[in-house]
Design an enzyme around this catalytic site. Structure first.
Site, PDB file in Angstrom:
ATOM      1  N   LEU A 167      43.876  39.159  34.397  1.00  0.00           N
ATOM      2  CA  LEU A 167      44.838  38.063  34.448  1.00  0.00           C
ATOM      3  C   LEU A 167      44.190  36.883  33.743  1.00  0.00           C
ATOM      4  O   LEU A 167      42.974  36.696  33.799  1.00  0.00           O
ATOM      5  CB  LEU A 167      45.174  37.688  35.894  1.00  0.00           C
ATOM      6  CG  LEU A 167      45.911  38.729  36.738  1.00  0.00           C
ATOM      7  CD1 LEU A 167      46.089  38.204  38.170  1.00  0.00           C
ATOM      8  CD2 LEU A 167      47.261  39.073  36.140  1.00  0.00           C
ATOM      9  N   ASP A 168      45.003  36.078  33.057  1.00  0.00           N
ATOM     10  CA  ASP A 168      44.465  34.897  32.399  1.00  0.00           C
ATOM     11  C   ASP A 168      43.828  33.967  33.428  1.00  0.00           C
ATOM     12  O   ASP A 168      44.155  34.010  34.619  1.00  0.00           O
ATOM     13  CB  ASP A 168      45.571  34.148  31.651  1.00  0.00           C
ATOM     14  CG  ASP A 168      46.164  34.976  30.513  1.00  0.00           C
ATOM     15  OD1 ASP A 168      45.442  35.845  29.995  1.00  0.00           O
ATOM     16  OD2 ASP A 168      47.336  34.753  30.171  1.00  0.00           O
ATOM     17  N   LYS A 169      42.956  33.094  32.968  1.00  0.00           N
ATOM     18  CA  LYS A 169      42.204  32.188  33.837  1.00  0.00           C
ATOM     19  C   LYS A 169      43.110  31.473  34.838  1.00  0.00           C
ATOM     20  O   LYS A 169      42.784  31.367  36.019  1.00  0.00           O
ATOM     21  CB  LYS A 169      41.462  31.165  32.982  1.00  0.00           C
ATOM     22  CG  LYS A 169      40.715  30.111  33.780  1.00  0.00           C
ATOM     23  CD  LYS A 169      40.053  29.094  32.854  1.00  0.00           C
ATOM     24  CE  LYS A 169      39.369  28.003  33.643  1.00  0.00           C
ATOM     25  NZ  LYS A 169      38.764  26.969  32.766  1.00  0.00           N
TER      26      LYS A 169
END
Length: 327
Positions: A141-143
């Site tokens: 998942l993105d940051k």
């Protein structure tokens, strides 16, 4: 020992003595630290630009003085250390664990993020996971995207989970708040590749990899829509790129969403809440898969994080008073 992707940025001007040379030959002389095969792979993968234009033809002839830029990634083997970082573990057994990822936490070490990541936390929590490639991380998942991630604790479990992901047998559903009022749900079927000029971004491109995102409307508001999404594929930034592509970008998205756009005559609390929401309003709410060892079908749900809930409540309360009464 594990591997991670490290970003490479190279830039140089083509010397005049390379006039008439092919692009791949010129790069080999300009960047001798990298093998010819790797440089050629970068050319074919749209990682090389000449004067800010992507060139993916190794035989392209050089005129001299062109500005060459390479933005690529390489797999680097490193020994990561465990760090005591709190994990919100939703499920765990001998083979897998499922976590509810918070915002502002990077999944895997990389350029500028050598520590303080989920990978470091996983090694601290289960030291044996360091023997699994990428510490068992099979999807990311993105940051600043929150929600559910599954992690393999053994090599066998990792292999089986990767097979399921590649066969599109893992069900991943997300919830998001987007700008604009959608009429109805739908499907975005548009290939995604590296952005031609913004190298940290992705974009819909004909030369990209196939990507399919389904979405449906949960609630409509005056200038926003609360939606549920389901992925068929798992490209980098897929939901964010697809929603921006159909002109319903995700609220707070720093790369694809643009500036906050409050509706006309919105109250101050509404405007300030939008401005203060500095991450994409995107949450991985549901994860379903076949357990890689037992074969059981398993499902997990993660409630919306507090900042998402607050933003949604403010949008729900958005009303305008005009001469005709309350809208």
């Amino acid at each position: 020992m594990s591997t991670h992707s490290e970003k490479i940025h190279l830039q140089a001007s083509v010397p005049q003595n390379l006039f008439g040379k092919r692009l791949d030959q010129a790069l080999a002389e300009m960047f001798p630290d990298y093998s010819r095969s790797r440089l050629k792979e970068w050319i074919l993968s749209d990682c090389v630009t000449i004067n800010n234009h992507v060139v993916n033809v190794p035989r392209e002839k050089m005129m001299g003085e062109e500005t060459i830029e390479i933005n690529a990634t390489i797999e680097v083997q490193v020994q990561h250390e465990g760090q005591k970082i709190k994990l919100d573990i939703v499920y765990e057994d001998d083979d897998i664990l499922v976590i509810n990822k918070p915002a502002n936490l990077v999944v895997h070490p990389g350029a500028g993020n050598n520590s303080g990541t989920i990978l470091n936390a996983l090694i601290n929590h289960a030291p044996q996971i360091a023997n699994v490639p990428r510490a068992g991380i099979v999807h990311r998942l993105d940051k600043d995207t929150t929600g559910l991630m599954v992690v393999a604790k053994t090599i066998i479990a990792q292999s089986k989970l990767v097979e399921q992901l590649q066969a599109r047998e893992v069900s991943r559903e997300y919830e998001a708040i987007v700008y604009g009022t959608m009429v109805a749900g739908g499907t975005v079927d548009a290939p995604i590749g590296r952005h031609p000029t913004k190298r940290i971004n992705m974009a819909v491109r004909e030369s990209g990899k196939p990507a399919v995102t389904h979405y449906r409307v949960k609630e409509k508001f005056r200038a926003h829509t609360y939606i549920r999404l389901k992925l068929e594929s798992g490209r980098t930034h897929q939901i964010r790129v697809h929603m921006s592509h159909i002109r319903f970008p995700i609220v707070g998205d720093p790369n694809y969403g643009g500036r906050p756009r409050p509706p006309k005559a919105a109250n101050e609390e509404f405007i300030e809440t939008l401005r203060a929401f500095r991450r994409q309003a995107l949450h991985a709410v549901q994860l379903e898969l076949v357990h890689p060892v037992s074969g059981d079908w398993m499902s997990w749900h993660a409630p919306l994080p507090a900042d998402f809930v607050h933003l949604l409540s403010i949008i729900r309360g958005d009303k305008v008073i005009n001469g005709n009464g309350e809208i």
